[in-house]
Design a protein around this motif. Structure first.
Motif, PDB file in Angstrom:
ATOM      1  N   GLY A   1       3.152   0.458   3.085  1.00 56.34           N
ATOM      2  CA  GLY A   1       2.654  -0.515   4.057  1.00 56.34           C
ATOM      3  C   GLY A   1       2.531  -1.871   3.405  1.00 56.34           C
TER       4      GLY A   1
ATOM      5  N   ARG B   1       0.870  -1.182   0.000  1.00 57.98           N
ATOM      6  CA  ARG B   1       0.000   0.000   0.000  1.00 57.98           C
ATOM      7  C   ARG B   1       0.906   1.230   0.000  1.00 57.98           C
TER       8      ARG B   1
ATOM      9  N   TYR C   1      -3.127   3.050  13.715  1.00 58.50           N
ATOM     10  CA  TYR C   1      -1.848   3.514  14.237  1.00 58.50           C
ATOM     11  C   TYR C   1      -1.585   4.920  13.698  1.00 58.50           C
TER      12      TYR C   1
ATOM     13  N   SER D   1      -4.278  -0.074   4.546  1.00 61.07           N
ATOM     14  CA  SER D   1      -4.333   1.292   4.031  1.00 61.07           C
ATOM     15  C   SER D   1      -3.321   2.154   4.771  1.00 61.07           C
ATOM     16  N   VAL D   2      -2.748   3.124   4.059  1.00 60.66           N
ATOM     17  CA  VAL D   2      -1.837   4.097   4.671  1.00 60.66           C
ATOM     18  C   VAL D   2      -2.212   5.492   4.190  1.00 60.66           C
TER      19      VAL D   2
ATOM     20  N   ASN E   1      -2.331   4.091  19.259  1.00 63.61           N
ATOM     21  CA  ASN E   1      -2.788   2.864  18.613  1.00 63.61           C
ATOM     22  C   ASN E   1      -4.128   2.484  19.223  1.00 63.61           C
TER      23      ASN E   1
ATOM     24  N   VAL F   1      -1.990   4.541   9.700  1.00 63.02           N
ATOM     25  CA  VAL F   1      -1.990   3.174   9.181  1.00 63.02           C
ATOM     26  C   VAL F   1      -3.243   2.458   9.660  1.00 63.02           C
TER      27      VAL F   1
ATOM     28  N   VAL G   1       1.886   9.921   9.944  1.00 62.45           N
ATOM     29  CA  VAL G   1       1.565   8.793   9.075  1.00 62.45           C
ATOM     30  C   VAL G   1       0.492   7.959   9.761  1.00 62.45           C
TER      31      VAL G   1
ATOM     32  N   VAL H   1       5.290   6.662   1.894  1.00 69.43           N
ATOM     33  CA  VAL H   1       5.041   5.661   2.926  1.00 69.43           C
ATOM     34  C   VAL H   1       4.557   4.383   2.254  1.00 69.43           C
TER      35      VAL H   1
ATOM     36  N   GLY I   1      -4.820  -1.336   9.922  1.00 72.02           N
ATOM     37  CA  GLY I   1      -4.432  -2.740   9.853  1.00 72.02           C
ATOM     38  C   GLY I   1      -5.547  -3.656  10.311  1.00 72.02           C
TER      39      GLY I   1
ATOM     40  N   VAL J   1       5.218  -0.980   8.193  1.00 75.72           N
ATOM     41  CA  VAL J   1       5.085   0.308   7.533  1.00 75.72           C
ATOM     42  C   VAL J   1       6.467   0.955   7.488  1.00 75.72           C
TER      43      VAL J   1
ATOM     44  N   VAL K   1      -1.267  -4.522   6.798  1.00 78.31           N
ATOM     45  CA  VAL K   1      -1.545  -3.124   6.479  1.00 78.31           C
ATOM     46  C   VAL K   1      -2.494  -3.085   5.280  1.00 78.31           C
TER      47      VAL K   1
END
Length: 202
Positions: free
Chosen positions: A85, A72, A146, A116-117, A157, A128, A126, A83, A130, A95, A114
């Motif tokens: 992932g 990703r 995250y 989506s980022v 998180n 993330v 950033v 970035v 998951g 990531v 992961v």
């Protein structure tokens, strides 16, 4: 390293987008970045082909290998950071952040795939999303969000119980984060405080 866990991330798009096409979306077909289950080999090949067509010759400014069954990607709107992932197996992912010269700045291993980022305008944060894969039933579950700062420090998180997180976005200034589960839209501030949600549980 198993070959199916290797992927070339061609991020020459960081500079090429500015000088040739102007937007990320015109260079990288959305399905390459977002479609679940896309093979590493297919993704790598098609990304390379897209870049070659854009400048009529193989012209990546740099490339990096990352471990994972899929990748990703997100680019900061100011074109300073990339970035990436990844995920492999049913519950392992990572990531990584790169600068525009292709130098790896940091990597963080996660206990989630992961899916989506997202990154703020200047890479200050950033985000993330998951989830873990239920192998027997072939669906995602146990979502987690995250938020990292530019140096890779984990700011917060949060888990979503048994529900998967399917997508994440971050505001331009990095002050808010929005995530989508299979049931709701969730909205948080930069400190991880829950602000509101929209949707009706099924």
């Amino acid at each position: 390293m198993n070959e199916r866990h290797r992927a070339l991330v061609f991020v020459a798009i960081v500079v090429m987008i500015v000088s040739i096409l102007g937007t990320v979306s015109t260079l990288i077909p959305p399905q390459l970045v977002r479609a679940s289950g896309t093979s590493v080999t297919k993704t790598t090949t098609q990304l390379a082909a897209s870049i070659s067509r854009a400048c009529n010759t193989p012209c990546p400014l740099w490339s990096r290998e990352v471990e994972g069954d899929f990748v990703r990607l997100a680019i900061s709107p100011d074109n300073s950071y990339v970035v990436a992932g990844t995920g492999h197996g049913s519950r392992n992912g990572a990531v990584s952040l790169f600068n525009r010269q292709g130098q790896p700045l940091w990597r963080r291993d996660l206990d989630r795939l992961v899916v989506s980022v997202a990154i703020s305008y200047n890479g200050s944060v950033v985000a993330v999303a998951g989830s873990q894969r239920n192998v027997a039933a072939a669906f995602l579950q146990n979502g987690s969000l995250y938020l990292f700062d530019r140096r890779g420090n984990l700011l917060w998180n949060l888990t979503t119980g048994g529900f998967p997180v399917l997508d994440v976005k971050v505001s331009t200034d990095g002050s808010t984060v929005v995530a989508i589960t299979n049931q709701k839209i969730l909205y948080f501030d930069k400190q991880g405080n829950f602000l509101w949600s929209y949707g009706t549980p099924t």
